[in-house]
Design an enzyme around this catalytic site. Structure first.
Site, PDB file in Angstrom:
ATOM      1  N   HIS A 210       6.785 -12.227   4.960  1.00  0.00           N
ATOM      2  CA  HIS A 210       6.487 -11.723   3.620  1.00  0.00           C
ATOM      3  C   HIS A 210       7.765 -11.339   2.896  1.00  0.00           C
ATOM      4  CE1 HIS A 210       6.302  -8.308   6.447  1.00  0.00           C
ATOM      5  NE2 HIS A 210       6.608  -7.500   5.455  1.00  0.00           N
TER       6      HIS A 210
ATOM      7  N   ILE B 161       0.829  -1.225   0.000  1.00  0.00           N
ATOM      8  CA  ILE B 161       0.000   0.000   0.000  1.00  0.00           C
ATOM      9  C   ILE B 161       0.853   1.260   0.000  1.00  0.00           C
ATOM     10  CG2 ILE B 161      -2.083  -0.982   1.057  1.00  0.00           C
ATOM     11  CD1 ILE B 161      -1.096   0.209   3.757  1.00  0.00           C
TER      12      ILE B 161
END
Lengths: 112, 112
Positions: A100, A32
């Protein structure tokens, strides 16, 4: 699944994300707050806190990396290369404690 | 082994390196041009060109990552975290085409 984990909520569909890749076990979605023209995160759907936990599961680790590298072959801007970053722990800059991989590309990365 | 590969030459002992970790299959050594107080490279002794090739070998991939994360637990300065970087291809900043993981630590890494 970990109850209060942001990325587990994305896996469950409780929080929206701009998905770029999905398999039964792996999810890729746009960061984001991108740091490069292409900046996506790849995660295993199964929760682990960090890379040290994921490293001892050969199947899940290989599934995650090969999903990412296969995905990259489908994106023309990544054809000539990209950078992968994994932050481990607070001093490594890890902010979400669901393992991640940052995939950064779409520009020339500087060597070091 | 790849004949003209710099890191294969380090594995064979033909070029010196400041080793920090060695097993039958994995080698860790200091980067000659460090970007952080701790900057070491971890490689599989068996040659692959880049992470896309290594990703499809679950055993070798897990062996490499778990060797690295285990090593990190033995270094006090890495206890609270570190960053891993893998450059893929020229546009990712890869300069040696033998798959390697940069381990950076010993300072606070910025999040992104």
């Amino acid at each position: 699944m970990s109850k209060n984990c942001l990325f587990c909520k994305i896996v469950k569909g409780e929080i929206p994300a701009a998905k770029v890749f999905e398999s039964e076990t792996v999810l890729g979605f746009k960061d984001i707050n991108p740091s490069a023209p292409i900046h996506v995160l790849f995660i295993s759907k199964t929760h682990t806190n960090d890379i040290s936990e994921l490293s001892i599961d050969p199947t899940a680790l290989s599934d995650l990396f090969s999903s990412l590298t296969e995905y990259a072959t489908t994106i023309p801007e990544l054809k000539d290369g990209y950078r992968l970053i994994i932050n481990k722990g607070p001093r490594g800059g890890q902010s979400v404690f669901h393992t991640h991989i940052h995939l950064l590309g779409g520009k020339q990365m500087q060597g070091f």
